[in-house]
Motif scaffolding. Structure first.
Motif, PDB file in Angstrom:
ATOM      1  N   GLU A 106     -14.994  60.583 -51.453  1.00 29.00           N
ATOM      2  CA  GLU A 106     -13.956  59.934 -52.003  1.00 29.00           C
ATOM      3  C   GLU A 106     -13.747  59.939 -53.518  1.00 29.00           C
ATOM      4  O   GLU A 106     -12.672  60.210 -54.109  1.00 29.00           O
ATOM      5  N   VAL A 107     -14.781  59.872 -53.958  1.00 33.91           N
ATOM      6  CA  VAL A 107     -15.025  59.883 -55.609  1.00 33.91           C
ATOM      7  C   VAL A 107     -14.573  61.036 -56.134  1.00 33.91           C
ATOM      8  O   VAL A 107     -13.750  61.361 -57.076  1.00 33.91           O
ATOM      9  N   THR A 108     -14.949  62.197 -55.644  1.00 34.94           N
ATOM     10  CA  THR A 108     -14.681  63.432 -55.808  1.00 34.94           C
ATOM     11  C   THR A 108     -13.251  63.829 -55.557  1.00 34.94           C
ATOM     12  O   THR A 108     -12.688  64.875 -56.351  1.00 34.94           O
ATOM     13  N   LYS A 109     -12.889  63.263 -54.481  1.00 31.83           N
ATOM     14  CA  LYS A 109     -11.189  63.666 -54.627  1.00 31.83           C
ATOM     15  C   LYS A 109     -10.414  62.760 -55.352  1.00 31.83           C
ATOM     16  O   LYS A 109      -9.126  63.201 -55.667  1.00 31.83           O
ATOM     17  N   MET A 110     -10.600  61.954 -56.056  1.00 31.27           N
ATOM     18  CA  MET A 110      -9.950  61.241 -57.313  1.00 31.27           C
ATOM     19  C   MET A 110      -9.479  62.023 -58.290  1.00 31.27           C
ATOM     20  O   MET A 110     -10.305  62.798 -58.844  1.00 31.27           O
ATOM     21  N   GLN A 111      -8.331  61.605 -58.743  1.00 28.55           N
ATOM     22  CA  GLN A 111      -7.745  62.572 -59.867  1.00 28.55           C
ATOM     23  C   GLN A 111      -8.060  61.936 -61.333  1.00 28.55           C
ATOM     24  O   GLN A 111      -8.202  60.688 -61.238  1.00 28.55           O
ATOM     25  N   ILE A 112      -8.548  62.705 -62.279  1.00 23.86           N
ATOM     26  CA  ILE A 112      -8.981  62.139 -63.470  1.00 23.86           C
ATOM     27  C   ILE A 112      -7.717  62.125 -64.492  1.00 23.86           C
ATOM     28  O   ILE A 112      -6.685  62.663 -64.479  1.00 23.86           O
TER      29      ILE A 112
END
Length: 112
Positions: A106-112
């Protein structure tokens, strides 16, 4: 595992409540005074390492008890108890692993 539960039950929140009845945030259960932002316990890695160690010890205990049963030094009930405890520990560790992997994804799917 029961020892850990008994340790938790011995903690009290009475030290963190002053006479008026409001909670004092600078005192944790067990009477340890802290300041906000201060590291008050084990870090996440230590907790995970302890859990992995406990799980491995449980599995080794079940294996040892199985060998004792083969040698005729342990009865069936002791073996079943040890194996069920090891199974529960392993299932808990696998469920926790799945949750951690899911959270990481889930964290890796977040956009920066």
């Amino acid at each position: 595992m029961i020892d850990k539960i008994q340790n938790v039950s011995s903690l009290s929140l009475s030290n963190g409540i002053d006479e008026v009845g409001s909670t004092n945030s600078s005192v944790l259960a067990g009477g340890i005074a802290t300041t906000p932002g201060q590291n008050t316990g084990m870090d996440f890695g230590s907790v995970m390492a302890n859990m992995a160690t406990d799980t491995m010890n449980s599995l080794k205990g079940a294996e040892s008890m199985s060998f004792k049963a083969i040698q005729g030094k342990a009865n069936t009930r002791e073996v079943v108890d040890a194996v069920l405890e090891a199974q529960q520990s392993l299932q808990t560790a696998m469920a926790l692993r799945d949750k951690i992997v899911s959270a990481y994804l889930e964290v890796t799917k977040m956009q920066i």
